[in-house]
Design a protein around this motif. Structure first.
Motif, PDB file in Angstrom:
ATOM      1  N   SER A 125       0.832  -1.105   0.140  1.00  0.00           N
ATOM      2  CA  SER A 125      -0.048  -0.187  -0.092  1.00  0.00           C
ATOM      3  C   SER A 125       1.054   1.290   0.033  1.00  0.00           C
ATOM      4  O   SER A 125       1.825   1.181   0.452  1.00  0.00           O
ATOM      5  CB  SER A 125      -0.995   0.042   1.185  1.00  0.00           C
ATOM      6  OG  SER A 125      -1.742  -1.136   1.098  1.00  0.00           O
ATOM      7  N   SER A 126       0.402   2.326  -0.520  1.00  0.00           N
ATOM      8  CA  SER A 126       1.220   3.480  -0.584  1.00  0.00           C
ATOM      9  C   SER A 126       0.137   4.631  -0.333  1.00  0.00           C
ATOM     10  O   SER A 126      -1.097   4.563  -0.616  1.00  0.00           O
ATOM     11  CB  SER A 126       1.947   3.550  -2.138  1.00  0.00           C
ATOM     12  OG  SER A 126       2.572   2.452  -2.250  1.00  0.00           O
ATOM     13  N   SER A 127       0.692   5.732   0.010  1.00  0.00           N
ATOM     14  CA  SER A 127      -0.095   7.112   0.339  1.00  0.00           C
ATOM     15  C   SER A 127       0.760   8.149  -0.254  1.00  0.00           C
ATOM     16  O   SER A 127       1.837   8.490   0.342  1.00  0.00           O
ATOM     17  CB  SER A 127      -0.362   6.985   1.938  1.00  0.00           C
ATOM     18  OG  SER A 127      -1.070   8.291   1.973  1.00  0.00           O
ATOM     19  N   TYR A 128       0.098   9.274  -0.661  1.00  0.00           N
ATOM     20  CA  TYR A 128       0.936  10.380  -1.336  1.00  0.00           C
ATOM     21  C   TYR A 128       0.542  11.552  -1.034  1.00  0.00           C
ATOM     22  O   TYR A 128      -0.930  11.727  -1.000  1.00  0.00           O
ATOM     23  CB  TYR A 128       1.207  10.126  -2.760  1.00  0.00           C
ATOM     24  CG  TYR A 128       1.758   8.906  -3.088  1.00  0.00           C
ATOM     25  CD1 TYR A 128       3.344   8.927  -3.105  1.00  0.00           C
ATOM     26  CD2 TYR A 128       1.191   7.845  -3.597  1.00  0.00           C
ATOM     27  CE1 TYR A 128       3.693   7.829  -3.285  1.00  0.00           C
ATOM     28  CE2 TYR A 128       1.878   6.665  -4.128  1.00  0.00           C
ATOM     29  CZ  TYR A 128       3.059   6.345  -3.932  1.00  0.00           C
ATOM     30  OH  TYR A 128       3.799   5.136  -4.013  1.00  0.00           O
ATOM     31  N   ASP A 129       1.087  12.478  -0.878  1.00  0.00           N
ATOM     32  CA  ASP A 129       0.526  13.924  -0.582  1.00  0.00           C
ATOM     33  C   ASP A 129       0.640  14.678  -1.847  1.00  0.00           C
ATOM     34  O   ASP A 129       1.833  14.871  -2.343  1.00  0.00           O
ATOM     35  CB  ASP A 129       1.398  14.618   0.568  1.00  0.00           C
ATOM     36  CG  ASP A 129       1.099  16.292   0.759  1.00  0.00           C
ATOM     37  OD1 ASP A 129       0.183  16.689  -0.307  1.00  0.00           O
ATOM     38  OD2 ASP A 129       1.869  16.848   1.377  1.00  0.00           O
ATOM     39  N   LEU A 130      -0.410  14.678  -2.604  1.00  0.00           N
ATOM     40  CA  LEU A 130      -0.377  15.188  -3.966  1.00  0.00           C
ATOM     41  C   LEU A 130       0.034  16.653  -4.070  1.00  0.00           C
ATOM     42  O   LEU A 130       0.446  17.298  -4.926  1.00  0.00           O
ATOM     43  CB  LEU A 130      -1.669  14.921  -4.809  1.00  0.00           C
ATOM     44  CG  LEU A 130      -1.833  13.288  -4.993  1.00  0.00           C
ATOM     45  CD1 LEU A 130      -3.266  13.278  -5.700  1.00  0.00           C
ATOM     46  CD2 LEU A 130      -1.034  12.875  -5.781  1.00  0.00           C
ATOM     47  N   LYS A 131      -0.587  17.544  -2.919  1.00  0.00           N
ATOM     48  CA  LYS A 131      -0.310  18.699  -2.916  1.00  0.00           C
ATOM     49  C   LYS A 131       1.317  19.132  -3.037  1.00  0.00           C
ATOM     50  O   LYS A 131       1.891  19.918  -3.860  1.00  0.00           O
ATOM     51  CB  LYS A 131      -0.862  19.386  -1.627  1.00  0.00           C
ATOM     52  CG  LYS A 131      -0.556  21.163  -1.662  1.00  0.00           C
ATOM     53  CD  LYS A 131      -1.115  21.354  -0.236  1.00  0.00           C
ATOM     54  CE  LYS A 131      -1.152  22.940   0.183  1.00  0.00           C
ATOM     55  NZ  LYS A 131      -1.469  23.236   1.376  1.00  0.00           N
ATOM     56  N   SER A 132       1.906  18.300  -2.227  1.00  0.00           N
ATOM     57  CA  SER A 132       3.575  18.493  -2.413  1.00  0.00           C
ATOM     58  C   SER A 132       4.066  18.250  -3.591  1.00  0.00           C
ATOM     59  O   SER A 132       4.856  18.962  -4.348  1.00  0.00           O
ATOM     60  CB  SER A 132       4.085  17.846  -1.186  1.00  0.00           C
ATOM     61  OG  SER A 132       5.429  17.602  -1.331  1.00  0.00           O
ATOM     62  N   LEU A 133       3.497  17.035  -4.091  1.00  0.00           N
ATOM     63  CA  LEU A 133       4.306  16.586  -5.513  1.00  0.00           C
ATOM     64  C   LEU A 133       3.656  17.563  -6.752  1.00  0.00           C
ATOM     65  O   LEU A 133       4.430  17.826  -7.625  1.00  0.00           O
ATOM     66  CB  LEU A 133       3.440  15.150  -5.866  1.00  0.00           C
ATOM     67  CG  LEU A 133       3.993  13.991  -4.947  1.00  0.00           C
ATOM     68  CD1 LEU A 133       3.250  12.841  -4.994  1.00  0.00           C
ATOM     69  CD2 LEU A 133       5.449  13.718  -5.302  1.00  0.00           C
ATOM     70  N   PHE A 134       2.649  17.812  -6.606  1.00  0.00           N
ATOM     71  CA  PHE A 134       2.002  18.788  -7.641  1.00  0.00           C
ATOM     72  C   PHE A 134       2.755  20.145  -7.491  1.00  0.00           C
ATOM     73  O   PHE A 134       3.187  20.913  -8.607  1.00  0.00           O
ATOM     74  CB  PHE A 134       0.505  19.044  -7.668  1.00  0.00           C
ATOM     75  CG  PHE A 134      -0.082  18.288  -8.500  1.00  0.00           C
ATOM     76  CD1 PHE A 134      -0.973  18.652  -9.661  1.00  0.00           C
ATOM     77  CD2 PHE A 134      -0.090  16.782  -8.342  1.00  0.00           C
ATOM     78  CE1 PHE A 134      -1.586  17.683 -10.347  1.00  0.00           C
ATOM     79  CE2 PHE A 134      -0.971  15.804  -9.041  1.00  0.00           C
ATOM     80  CZ  PHE A 134      -1.635  16.322 -10.282  1.00  0.00           C
ATOM     81  N   LYS A 135       3.112  20.628  -6.527  1.00  0.00           N
ATOM     82  CA  LYS A 135       3.787  21.956  -6.404  1.00  0.00           C
ATOM     83  C   LYS A 135       5.079  21.591  -7.001  1.00  0.00           C
ATOM     84  O   LYS A 135       5.570  22.729  -7.624  1.00  0.00           O
ATOM     85  CB  LYS A 135       3.921  22.395  -4.972  1.00  0.00           C
ATOM     86  CG  LYS A 135       2.592  23.013  -4.228  1.00  0.00           C
ATOM     87  CD  LYS A 135       2.845  23.440  -3.018  1.00  0.00           C
ATOM     88  CE  LYS A 135       1.703  24.437  -2.248  1.00  0.00           C
ATOM     89  NZ  LYS A 135       1.850  25.002  -1.256  1.00  0.00           N
ATOM     90  N   LYS A 136       5.819  20.511  -6.642  1.00  0.00           N
ATOM     91  CA  LYS A 136       7.133  20.511  -7.379  1.00  0.00           C
ATOM     92  C   LYS A 136       7.061  20.360  -8.830  1.00  0.00           C
ATOM     93  O   LYS A 136       8.017  20.500  -9.594  1.00  0.00           O
ATOM     94  CB  LYS A 136       7.833  19.372  -6.760  1.00  0.00           C
ATOM     95  CG  LYS A 136       8.125  19.575  -5.292  1.00  0.00           C
ATOM     96  CD  LYS A 136       8.821  18.572  -4.496  1.00  0.00           C
ATOM     97  CE  LYS A 136       9.160  18.793  -2.995  1.00  0.00           C
ATOM     98  NZ  LYS A 136       9.239  17.687  -2.397  1.00  0.00           N
ATOM     99  N   MET A 137       5.961  19.927  -9.405  1.00  0.00           N
ATOM    100  CA  MET A 137       5.664  19.827 -10.846  1.00  0.00           C
ATOM    101  C   MET A 137       5.232  21.236 -11.394  1.00  0.00           C
ATOM    102  O   MET A 137       4.904  21.010 -12.730  1.00  0.00           O
ATOM    103  CB  MET A 137       4.669  18.579 -11.144  1.00  0.00           C
ATOM    104  CG  MET A 137       5.309  17.434 -10.793  1.00  0.00           C
ATOM    105  SD  MET A 137       4.250  16.208 -10.937  1.00  0.00           S
ATOM    106  CE  MET A 137       3.402  16.131 -11.995  1.00  0.00           C
TER     107      MET A 137
END
Length: 418
Positions: free
Chosen positions: A312-324
């Motif tokens: 299983s995995s969990s991601y903070d998309l806010k952080s990932l999208f900001k870096k993109m």
């Protein structure tokens, strides 16, 4: 202060287990020309969605260290593209760029029609595979959504807006119950609390339960070593088959590519880099690379060893999208004026959870297993032995939509859930 839009992306990933369904595979009309097919909205979206998938994978890879990776790029892109229906100005431009859409090649209307078609194809009840994807908006009862936005999310994304009182603890229970039901109990109590400023929760879920066309025999499963690196290993349950598979040896990238199909027009690619070449293969993950692999697959007999695993995995998309480069939608400068009347909002939180469970079982023996019988051919070199006993990549592809449903890297099959 802007009110908070809580964007919550839910995903139940691949679960390979023995449940055979009675439906037949859905086939598009045979008289449809290839040219017509290429002009279908969902076909036009496929390159952009693939480009987004691999761009996001590399961002996750750079942050995850030596951890398993598993996520649904299609789930994430669907939710954020639905959000574009309410975005305006630079917020909208950033979202489209982050999602890898080129508006000179595919128009906004075509983008939403494409996702509409994807949802129709994925949720087709006639499919032999169990595959469901959906969207829901939970909206605080003090918020009045713009009717145009409500109409568009319902028309293109089949999303219903559910009114709720976010000041009441019952709202959290309502959302969690919805998530638990849609993911068949895989995600319980997902929302621990709602921010005081939250006025909306957007949920996207995808559930896939696939049956191998030719299941592994559990009698052949045995304990074996999986090498985490040159010095460390863990014990895993290793499944085994000696059959004909579609296989490609990529000498340029030093990896094996093995296709393992499911019933219902969904397939998987398992990619095994040679020792020390994982980063080389990851860096080359592009839609062109995968397209080349798919075209180069050839049926041949192999000895295949594949570990059972559940991660299983969990991601903070806010952080990932900001870096993109997608930043404005999360800031006080966000222009989501197309969502609600006289209420400036921003995305305060965006999370993504995924789980994958790979086992031997597919379905009960059926005529499909008889494909093992083949015409004798000319003498051939001894079958290669492809053993997934070191970190490998996997992706699940829906052939009806050419969509990457799931993408991941298994570094440690025995790792506990995150």
């Amino acid at each position: 202060m802007k009110s908070a839009l809580y964007l919550c992306l839910l995903l139940l990933g691949l679960q390979v287990q023995g449940q055979q369904q009675e439906q037949q595979i859905h086939h598009p009309p045979e008289d449809q020309s290839q040219a017509d097919g290429e002009n279908l909205p969902h076909v036009k979206l496929a390159p952009s969605n693939a480009a987004f998938a691999f761009k996001l994978y590399k961002q996750i890879r750079d942050e995850s260290g030596n951890k398993n990776i598993f996520f649904s790029p299609l789930s994430i892109s669907t939710a954020f593209t639905m959000l574009t229906l309410g975005a305006r100005s630079n917020t909208l431009r950033e979202l489209y760029k982050g999602l890898a859409f080129n508006l000179t090649q595919v128009g906004e209307q075509e983008i939403h029609e494409g996702f509409q078609h994807i949802l129709q194809l994925l949720n087709d009840p006639q499919r032999e595979v169990q595959l469901n994807m959906g969207n829901t908006l939970f909206v605080d009862n003090k918020v009045e959504l713009l009717q145009t936005f409500v109409d568009h999310v319902k028309n293109f994304y089949y999303a219903e807006a559910v009114s709720s009182n976010f000041q009441n603890p019952e709202a959290k229970r309502q959302i969690n119950k919805y998530v638990e039901t849609k993911t068949q109990g895989k995600f319980v109590d997902l929302v621990k609390s709602l921010d005081p400023e939250s006025v909306m929760v957007l949920i996207n879920y995808i559930f896939f339960k696939g049956s191998w066309e030719r299941p592994f025999n559990s009698f052949n499963t045995r304990d074996d070593d999986f090498f985490l690196d040159a010095k460390n290993s863990v014990k895993v349950q290793m499944m085994h088959q000696n059959k004909d598979f579609n296989v490609h040896r990529d000498e340029n990238l030093s990896c094996w590519v093995v296709e393992i199909p499911y019933k219902g027009n969904v397939t998987s690619l398992f990619i095994l880099p040679d020792e020390g070449t994982m980063k080389q293969v990851e860096d080359a993950l592009l839609k062109e690379t995968v397209s080349s692999w798919l075209k180069s697959l050839e049926e041949r007999e192999i000895y295949l060893d594949l570990p059972k695993f559940s991660v299983s995995s969990s991601y903070d998309l806010k952080s990932l999208f900001k870096k993109m480069g997608v930043t404005e939608v999360f800031s006080d400068q966000a222009d989501l004026s197309g969502l609600a009347k006289n209420l400036p909002v921003k995305v305060s939180k965006a999370i993504h959870k995924a789980t994958v469970d790979v086992r031997e079982n597919g379905t009960e023996a059926s005529a499909m297993t008889m494909i093992e019988i083949s015409v004798m051919s000319m003498p051939f070199p001894a079958p290669p032995h492809i053993t997934f006993h070191r970190p490998f990549l996997m992706m699940i592809i829906d052939k009806n939509t050419d969509g990457v449903l799931f993408l991941g890297k298994i570094v440690n099959p025995a790792a506990k859930e995150e």
